[in-house]
Design a protein around this motif. Structure first.
Motif, PDB file in Angstrom:
ATOM      1  N   TRP A  39      45.401  67.024 -10.292  1.00  0.00           N
ATOM      2  CA  TRP A  39      44.643  66.325 -10.540  1.00  0.00           C
ATOM      3  C   TRP A  39      44.733  65.016  -9.568  1.00  0.00           C
ATOM      4  CZ3 TRP A  39      41.193  64.124 -13.969  1.00  0.00           C
ATOM      5  CH2 TRP A  39      41.078  63.348 -13.620  1.00  0.00           C
ATOM      6  N   TRP A  40      43.309  65.130  -9.468  1.00  0.00           N
ATOM      7  CA  TRP A  40      42.693  64.152  -8.471  1.00  0.00           C
ATOM      8  C   TRP A  40      41.317  62.867  -8.240  1.00  0.00           C
ATOM      9  CZ3 TRP A  40      37.592  64.226  -5.397  1.00  0.00           C
ATOM     10  CH2 TRP A  40      38.119  63.880  -4.268  1.00  0.00           C
ATOM     11  N   VAL A  41      41.115  62.571  -8.293  1.00  0.00           N
ATOM     12  CA  VAL A  41      40.164  61.543  -8.693  1.00  0.00           C
ATOM     13  C   VAL A  41      39.917  60.871  -6.888  1.00  0.00           C
ATOM     14  CG1 VAL A  41      39.242  59.340  -9.252  1.00  0.00           C
ATOM     15  CG2 VAL A  41      40.572  60.472 -10.747  1.00  0.00           C
ATOM     16  N   TYR A  94      35.940  63.618  -9.716  1.00  0.00           N
ATOM     17  CA  TYR A  94      37.707  64.522  -9.849  1.00  0.00           C
ATOM     18  C   TYR A  94      37.469  65.360  -9.488  1.00  0.00           C
ATOM     19  CZ  TYR A  94      35.768  65.958 -14.918  1.00  0.00           C
ATOM     20  OH  TYR A  94      35.534  66.561 -15.837  1.00  0.00           O
ATOM     21  N   PRO A 101      40.170  66.160 -16.937  1.00  0.00           N
ATOM     22  CA  PRO A 101      40.292  64.211 -16.942  1.00  0.00           C
ATOM     23  C   PRO A 101      41.238  64.212 -18.512  1.00  0.00           C
ATOM     24  CG  PRO A 101      38.212  65.538 -17.941  1.00  0.00           C
ATOM     25  CD  PRO A 101      38.724  66.719 -17.357  1.00  0.00           C
ATOM     26  N   ARG A 108      32.266  63.863 -13.084  1.00  0.00           N
ATOM     27  CA  ARG A 108      32.320  62.791 -12.889  1.00  0.00           C
ATOM     28  C   ARG A 108      33.482  61.946 -13.552  1.00  0.00           C
ATOM     29  NH1 ARG A 108      27.287  59.471 -10.265  1.00  0.00           N
ATOM     30  NH2 ARG A 108      26.766  59.786 -12.503  1.00  0.00           N
TER      31      ARG A 108
END
Length: 393
Positions: free
Chosen positions: A126-128, A169, A173, A358
């Motif tokens: 998970w990356w934002v 991202y 989500p 996004r």
């Protein structure tokens, strides 16, 4: 990987805000309805018709009804601010930045027998990325000044101005959006998913609740940092109190359209409560519903919520459409539950949404003649910060 539709998710607990706690592990989707402006028709009437067709008696919300384990448990209901504006006959504003997100979503649930075991999920990457606001602080301040000018002309008394931001991202989500329910004071914490979209809510605010013929709204207006000094400032602020009372009066007027004559009352006025690192002022307004009031009439009267529009509501919506360059999407709408003899919808403040690429968030505040543009920009940032931090995970 974008969000999947509810119907494709592995079995698990339904975490829609205000869904009955005793049934969450046993709920299974039966059908859904989504509405977008291109579909045409009256979204309030179409929502009521859809629920009636599934055995939920929402054509008269005063009618006693019991929970039938063999029948429909109820339905998740999401109504965007743009759909609410359409119900009010007002401009819907700029385009929704979450193109896959419907303006109305209704998901009807029944009971699984036997109840399903909790879903097991494997942690994934998970990356934002950095959040990018759709307007600069200067443009936000200019919108505040435009509202102040309209107040000076006598066009409006108060208008809520909302900004949008988005972040790229990677990963799924849904777990991040579900974390929002853990924020302190998230009375309407939960999620809703569809094909290509997902919503996560951490709202503390009741847009409308109906139980046994009694309708309640709990507008929140007025914010300070959650310190002893902040609490004293909020209680002493003539500006915040005047802004708050204007919205309470607007909500009294909205409920009067639905109520038995003489039954509207203010049960609590300007109570200071905490949400994360903020103090906020909340009031409770209630009434007894008039006989025969159905869901469509209720939605037309209360959507979009007064605390995120302004007074007078129609004029405020017209000004919002003129000064906000990006649509409110999942923000400032309604999300909750409709069941036999019970309705409970939270106002989708402190809310985020995802499309396939996004994350999206919205934050703002109410503008009066005494508003300071720089302070309003800072207040919106303070409201957005806890949501962004938790989504980053």
């Amino acid at each position: 990987m974008g969000p999947y539709g509810v119907e494709t998710l592995p079995p698990g607990v339904v975490d829609v805000p205000a869904a009955p706690a005793a049934c969450r592990a046993a709920l299974v989707e039966r059908d859904r309805f989504e509405w977008r402006p291109a579909d045409g028709g009256d979204p309030a009437a179409l929502t009521e018709e859809f629920l009636l067709g599934h055995g939920l008696a929402v054509d008269d919300l005063t009618r006693p009804a019991g929970h039938d384990p063999a029948g429909p448990c109820g339905a998740a209901l999401y109504v965007s601010a743009a759909a609410g504006a359409a119900m009010a006959g007002a401009p819907s504003g700029a385009a929704n930045p979450v193109a896959t997100l419907p303006e109305v979503a209704v998901v009807v649930y029944g009971h699984a027998r036997p109840p399903r075991p909790p879903r097991r999920t494997e942690p994934g990457r998970w990356w934002v990325g950095p959040w990018r606001d759709s307007w600069t602080p200067g443009e936000h301040a200019d919108a505040v000044q435009a509202v102040r000018a309209a107040i000076g002309r006598g066009d409006v008394y108060q208008v809520n101005v909302v900004g949008h931001a988005a972040a790229d991202y990677t990963g799924d989500p849904r777990p991040a959006l579900a974390r929002l329910a853990g924020l302190p004071g998230a009375r309407y914490g939960g999620t809703l998913h569809g094909a290509g979209w997902a919503i996560g809510c951490a709202s503390p605010e009741t847009l409308v609740e109906v139980t046994a013929g009694r309708v309640v709204t709990r507008p929140i207006k007025g914010t300070r940092p959650a310190t002893d000094a902040g609490r004293r400032e909020l209680l002493a602020s003539a500006k915040e109190r005047a802004e708050h009372i204007m919205i309470v009066d607007l909500e009294r007027n909205d409920l009067a359209r639905l109520a038995r004559t003489g039954s509207v009352r203010v049960d609590e006025l300007f109570a200071v409560r905490r949400w994360c690192d903020l103090w906020q002022a909340e009031s409770t307004v209630s009434a007894q519903l008039a006989d025969g009031i159905g869901l469509a009439a209720l939605l037309r009267a209360v959507c979009p919520g007064g605390s995120v529009t302004g007074a007078p509501k129609r004029a405020a919506l017209e000004l919002i459409a003129a000064v906000e360059p990006v649509g409110r999407g999942a923000g400032m709408g309604a999300l909750g539950w409709v069941g036999p003899g019970r309705l409970d919808l939270g106002l989708t403040i402190r809310t985020a949404a995802a499309d396939g690429d996004r994350l999206h968030g919205w934050a703002g505040g109410g503008i009066t003649w005494d508003s300071d543009p720089a302070a309003e920009v800072a207040e919106a940032a303070a409201k957005a910060a806890p949501v962004r931090a938790l989504l980053a995970g």
